[in-house]
Design an enzyme around this catalytic site. Structure first.
Site, short mmCIF file in Angstrom:
data_model
loop_
_atom_site.label_atom_id
_atom_site.label_comp_id
_atom_site.label_asym_id
_atom_site.label_seq_id
_atom_site.Cartn_x
_atom_site.Cartn_y
_atom_site.Cartn_z
CG ASP A 81 -1.78 1.12 1.38
OD1 ASP A 81 -2.35 1.51 0.36
OD2 ASP A 81 -1.93 1.66 2.50
CB THR A 114 -1.97 5.35 -1.63
OG1 THR A 114 -1.87 3.94 -1.69
CG2 THR A 114 -3.10 5.71 -0.70
CB THR A 115 0.79 3.09 -5.65
OG1 THR A 115 0.68 2.31 -4.47
CG2 THR A 115 2.17 2.93 -6.22
CG ASP A 411 -6.24 0.16 0.70
OD1 ASP A 411 -6.27 0.79 1.78
OD2 ASP A 411 -5.26 0.16 -0.06
#
Length: 565
Positions: A81, A114-115, A411
């Site tokens: 994550d 998020t990446t 997530d």
């Protein structure tokens, strides 16, 4: 400064001094202050952001790799994550911290992507680097980027596929697809069907507010991942208990629950008091008084008709035995969040005394039981009338593994919540990015001036997502991107990378779906971060104070660095 310094003396005659007679330099900042400005400083900030992106680049997508981070205390964390990785990296570079912040905000707001956010921001800066080096003013770039972002967001809203809320079955399938897409890039991708159903069940069992707090996740080591299950109600680990609890019943139907913040132990009564006694009888009277007070409390609890007593503070051995004799179940030292979830689910309120245990402050539920799960015992409260709540019990081998599973489920839960609230989806797998890239590229050709180049650069930067998906899966990125560009130019709007067959595919048909809000949030955050970093033209670092600081340089973690005196 110019070479000649011109000033007037008292006679009014012009004095010309050459550079040899340098004036005394004005010292504004403390000695040792580091200030860097201009283009080189901006370039160094851009490079720092590239380094951050390199750290999470390989974790993107279903074929992404995981990172193993070990902190100062030797605790190892395995994660895929982006936000978790960046949180655990102790980033000190001020500009690079911006990227960590946007990854965190994406995590808090949407939960997934998020990446992508970090990669996009870094790629925007990378595309702009050449323009900055050539001396293009940052404000021009920022203006173009704002335009491009607005265009992209309105395009997403225009082409997103709305969800029919009326049909429960359709909506459920859609939510499961969204959850599966979010879990695709995680460690538990192999069990994504199992977990996406569980996540959707969990979120759908909540009320309209969809409060995250009402989903508890408890980890139990041992067993296989498939042994994880969803409990509709509250579950928490059995608390520490004294002798006598084994005699208590472990199952009740239609019961009342008392939730207390009261210590039911003998020692509680002699707090901070000094008692002087002259005879044994007096001492005995004090001891008896303590017992009387304790028994009085216990009797009041029993008379209220409750069957389960939960307390945040310890319940001693006398009390445990007393309750066991009267067929009550008790648990002391229950964690506060568990007690609060029980309160929200079963109604009632947490009492700080036992005098007013009336019906309206007691909780109720249909079934209470204590069950063995793996090596732990769990207390389950099911059929709670007040709030709808649920608990996911995760099983798994290694501790790091269950922790990463918990993060992945978080997530997925966030994504499902978003998909319920914002009812439109777009195709993932780089499809939406390619479509936006094509749209902005076409748009840039219709406008004159520098904006054309800059919006073109923005369009090119969006291709980093499909490119990175290919790189992580070991495909030939250039080849696949060329195919994608051609397909999108011919109107194949939802074509993206097909990870399984090293080709391109219609990802909307292939059910690789993401809520459109994820993409909108990612684009706006990434372009804001890029604009923020571009608008900084000087960095001033104050020297660490060597005189007045606390010993050890005030590093806060006892790792003072030696000062250069």
């Amino acid at each position: 400064m110019s070479n000649s310094i011109v000033g007037r003396n008292a006679g009014g005659k012009l004095l010309e001094g050459t550079a040899k007679m340098m004036p005394t330099p004005v010292i504004l900042l403390k000695e040792g202050t580091d200030s860097s400005q201009g283009v080189p400083q901006l370039i160094s900030n851009i490079n720092a952001c590239q380094v951050i992106a390199e750290a999470v680049r390989t974790t993107l997508g279903p074929r992404g790799m995981d990172k193993l981070m070990v902190d100062g205390r030797g605790k190892a964390t395995i994660s895929n994550d982006g936000a978790t990785i960046l949180k655990l990296l102790d980033v000190v570079h001020p500009a690079a911290k911006t990227l960590v912040d946007i990854a965190r905000s994406q995590d808090a707001e949407v939960g997934d992507g998020t990446t992508s956010v970090t990669l996009l921001a870094a790629e925007f800066l990378k595309q702009l680097k050449s323009y900055v080096e050539e001396g293009l003013h940052p404000q021009t770039i920022i203006r173009a980027f704002r335009t491009a972002t607005n265009l992209a967001v309105s395009k997403i809203k225009e082409i997103a596929v709305p969800v029919k809320k009326g049909d429960k079955q359709d909506q459920r399938q859609l939510l499961e697809k969204c959850a599966a897409t979010a879990l695709n890039s995680k460690l538990i991708a192999g069990q994504k069907d199992f977990f996406s159903k569980m996540v959707v069940d969990a979120v759908l069992s909540l009320d309209e507010l969809l409060s995250l707090k009402m989903i508890g996740i408890k980890k139990v080591n041992g067993g296989a991942l498939e042994d994880s299950h969803l409990v509709s109600g509250v579950a928490f680990k059995k608390t520490f208990s004294y002798a006598g609890f084994e005699m208590q019943p472990k199952r009740y139907n239609n019961l009342k629950i008392a939730m207390l913040n009261v210590e039911l132990e003998l020692k509680a009564e002699k707090d901070n008091a000094e008692v002087r006694v002259k005879s044994v009888e007096e001492y005995q009277a004090i001891v008896d008084a303590e017992w009387t007070i304790l028994y009085d409390k216990l009797e009041k609890i029993c008379q209220s008709g409750v069957k389960v007593v939960l307390s945040k503070l310890p319940i001693g051995d006398v009390a445990t035995q007393y309750f066991a004799d009267r067929d009550l179940f008790c648990a002391g030292r229950v964690q506060e969040e568990d007690l609060k979830r029980t309160m929200m689910a079963c109604g009632g309120s947490i009492q700080t005394s036992v005098t007013g245990l009336t019906d309206n402050v007691l909780g109720r539920c249909e079934l209470f039981e204590e069950v063995q799960v793996g090596g732990e015992r769990f207390n389950f409260f099911k059929g709670c009338p007040k709030a709808r709540t649920c608990t996911i019990i995760l099983r798994g081998g290694a501790e790091q593994f269950t922790e990463e599973t918990e993060r992945s489920l978080h997530d997925a839960i966030m994504i499902v919540r978003r998909a319920i609230k914002n009812d439109s989806v777009v195709a993932g797998g780089g499809a939406i990015e390619m479509e936006l890239s094509k749209y902005l590229r076409d748009y840039s050709r219709t406008i004159p001036g520098k904006q054309q180049l800059l919006i073109g650069a923005y369009a090119k930067a969006l291709e980093i997502i499909p490119r990175q998906l290919c790189d992580n899966a070991g495909f030939d990125a250039t080849n696949i991107l060329n195919k994608l560009r051609a397909k999108h130019a011919q109107g194949g709007m939802w074509y993206g990378v097909d990870i399984n067959n090293e080709d391109i595919a219609d990802n909307l048909a292939a059910c690789v779906w993401e809520p459109s809000i994820v993409k909108i949030n990612a684009l706006t955050s990434a372009s804001e971060a890029a604009c923020l970093i571009l608008s900084v033209d000087e960095t001033i670092k104050n020297p660490r104070s060597s005189m007045d600081g606390p010993p050890g340089g005030g590093r806060g973690r006892g790792r003072g660095r030696p000062h250069a005196h």
